[in-house]
Design a protein around this motif. Structure first.
Motif, short mmCIF file in Angstrom:
data_model
loop_
_atom_site.label_atom_id
_atom_site.label_comp_id
_atom_site.label_asym_id
_atom_site.label_seq_id
_atom_site.Cartn_x
_atom_site.Cartn_y
_atom_site.Cartn_z
N SER A 192 -5.91 -66.95 -31.44
CA SER A 192 -7.31 -67.00 -31.95
C SER A 192 -7.35 -67.06 -33.84
N VAL A 193 -6.67 -67.23 -34.40
CA VAL A 193 -6.67 -66.74 -35.93
C VAL A 193 -6.12 -68.30 -36.13
N ILE A 233 -7.76 -75.45 -34.88
CA ILE A 233 -8.14 -74.22 -35.81
C ILE A 233 -8.81 -73.82 -35.03
N ALA A 234 -8.46 -72.24 -34.62
CA ALA A 234 -9.81 -71.63 -33.75
C ALA A 234 -10.62 -71.06 -35.53
N LYS A 235 -12.04 -71.11 -35.39
CA LYS A 235 -12.48 -70.17 -35.93
C LYS A 235 -14.04 -69.63 -35.71
N PRO A 236 -14.46 -68.59 -36.30
CA PRO A 236 -15.40 -67.68 -35.75
C PRO A 236 -16.64 -68.18 -35.03
N ILE A 267 -14.28 -59.34 -31.38
CA ILE A 267 -13.29 -59.45 -32.23
C ILE A 267 -12.40 -59.97 -32.30
N LYS A 268 -12.04 -60.28 -31.04
CA LYS A 268 -10.77 -61.18 -31.11
C LYS A 268 -11.38 -62.53 -31.46
N GLY A 269 -12.07 -62.88 -31.68
CA GLY A 269 -12.47 -64.27 -31.86
C GLY A 269 -12.91 -64.01 -33.91
N LEU A 323 -15.92 -67.61 -27.55
CA LEU A 323 -16.35 -67.22 -28.67
C LEU A 323 -15.70 -67.71 -29.96
N ILE A 324 -14.89 -68.38 -29.65
CA ILE A 324 -14.77 -69.18 -31.05
C ILE A 324 -14.62 -71.19 -30.92
N ASN A 325 -15.19 -70.86 -32.00
CA ASN A 325 -15.40 -72.56 -32.86
C ASN A 325 -13.73 -73.17 -33.08
N VAL A 326 -13.61 -74.33 -32.24
CA VAL A 326 -12.52 -74.67 -32.34
C VAL A 326 -12.11 -76.51 -33.80
#
Length: 463
Positions: free
Chosen positions: A87-88, A102-105, A130-132, A436-439
């Motif tokens: 997730s990071v 690429i994962a972003k908050p 928190i995971k994101g 709950l992440i942007n990609v």
């Protein structure tokens, strides 16, 4: 809306953004450590017991056993689903297409928490956030604001112990819990995660902020002649009575093949079901609905409380009610969501009729949510799934114990169930950290993949 609500929320958002900026630098290892630590500090028996007790005492809904079980299962299950998941940073590479993801908050999440599930919902939502590498602000229902604060304080202490900003998880403090504050929070946050009643979810989608909401529940289960009725009745009983039916996933109706109907009723009676008489049905209806609205006096209450409210003498050992019905819609309220230990029984002759009844019942209440089937006939199982407007179909399982994920099925663990466009939602999935992440997609050139017209259109070109 008062200016105080706007200023109060603005301060919470500012604190959350500062904390989130620090979380933005966290490694995958750090994120996973925090999620694991939060989960462990909630499921510790001494903490879980206290939370379950508080939730029942403050809300007056459900029971201790159900709330403790939710904490033990859903928190552990949510953590299990996260373990080993990226997730990071770079989360996926496709060398053939030369794509990197690429994962972003998403930033600051506004989370609305229902009074029916105040124990595990804030924990799971916080772990997902928190995971994101997000921050989250938890707005509870007024009926469970103290429970929410207690839970959040445990999680904040955990963050501090592990070297993370406490303000990654912020509660709306009890004295500020209100519709104004929740509404303003939804406007100022980056994403809304709304679990609760239809009005609240509609407000989330109307806030102007991207939102994940849930739809109304009114789960229906079909029972055919190919299954063991004793085993099926036990599964339905366990689901129907769990936490006194606080779950939107519990079996509100059972659609039963007419040839086995009497045997099914007997099997349900052996599991603690009480079949009301026509006179008792009338009394129960008057007690359960006032001016067309479900009475709070019976929601998620013990069967004895409901019986007393309705003026029905409930035999000893009976733990849920069964009501026979033939009609569906506003004139037949037992065909709708009941949020109580009451299930409605319908008969069907041919399987096509069962599908029609499921669609009619869920069109009245619970569009897009879920249905179930107790059958060993794979053709019927697939036919139900293909022809109903539901986001999930549970096969030979206790509906409320299965919809949101169980150790014995492959559904993602959550307490937030998307119902698709049928239920007015953007998602039809079980909502988890992945939402709950942007990609960011990184694309490099590859050799041309353009097909010829002959390859693309084939015989259509000559017709």
């Amino acid at each position: 809306m008062s200016i105080n609500a706007k200023e109060y929320v603005s301060n919470l958002i500012e604190r959350a953004r500062k904390a989130q900026a620090i979380a933005d630098t966290f490694t995958q290892e750090k994120v996973d450590e925090l999620c694991t630590a939060i989960a462990w500090n909630i499921v510790k028996p001494e903490n879980a017991e206290k939370i379950a007790e508080m939730a029942v005492e403050e809300s007056g809904l459900g029971n201790y056993e159900g709330k403790y079980a939710k904490l033990m299962t859903k928190i552990r299950g949510g953590l299990r689903d996260m373990k080993g998941q990226k997730s990071v940073g770079v989360i996926e590479r496709d060398d053939e297409k030369k794509i990197i993801k690429i994962a972003k908050p998403v930033g600051v999440v506004a989370a609305l928490v229902p009074c029916t599930n105040p124990e595990a919902t804030p924990v799971l939502k916080s772990m997902f956030a928190i995971k994101g590498r997000n921050a989250i602000i938890l707005a509870p229902h007024p009926r469970t604001k103290k429970t929410n604060t207690y839970i959040v304080n445990i999680m904040r202490e955990t963050l501090k112990k592990f070297g993370a900003p406490e303000d990654l998880i912020i509660p709306v403090e009890p004295e500020y819990v209100s519709m104004d504050v929740s509404g303003e929070l939804m406007k100022q946050a980056d994403l809304v995660l709304a679990t609760g009643g239809g009005g609240m979810v509609k407000a989330a989608y109307s806030s102007g902020t991207p939102a994940y909401g849930v739809g109304q529940g009114n789960a229906v289960t079909v029972v055919d002649e190919t299954v063991d009725l004793k085993e099926t009745a036990n599964k339905i009983m366990r689901s129907k009575t769990f936490d006194f039916a606080t779950s939107c996933s519990t079996e509100n109706s059972c659609v039963v093949q007419e040839d086995i109907y009497d045997d099914f009723v007997k099997a349900m009676e052996a599991e603690g079901g009480y079949l009301v008489s026509p006179e008792e049905k009338e009394k129960l209806q008057k007690a359960m609905w006032h001016d067309g609205h479900l009475s709070s006096a019976i929601v998620a209450q013990a069967p004895e409380v409901i019986a007393k409210e309705a003026g029905i003498e409930l035999p000893e050992g009976k733990t849920f009610f069964m009501v026979e019905e033939t009609g569906i819609g506003p004139d037949y309220p037992f065909s709708g969501e009941k949020l109580s230990v009451v299930t409605t029984l319908f008969k069907y002759k041919e399987f096509e009729e069962a599908i029609e009844k499921v669609n009619a019942i869920t069109s009245y209440h619970g569009r897009g949510h879920s249905c179930g089937i107790h059958s060993n006939n794979e053709d019927r199982i697939l036919a139900l799934a293909l022809n109903t407007k539901t986001s999930r179909v549970m096969v030979r399982q206790p509906q409320c114990l299965a919809n949101s994920g169980a150790w014995t099925n492959g559904m993602p663990m959550t307490l937030t169930l998307g119902c698709g466009t049928w239920g007015g939602n953007i998602a039809s999935e079980n909502i988890t950290w992945k939402h709950l992440i942007n990609v960011t997609w990184v694309s490099a050139p590859i050799e041309s993949t353009q097909p010829t017209d002959e390859e693309l259109f084939g015989d259509i070109m000559n017709k």
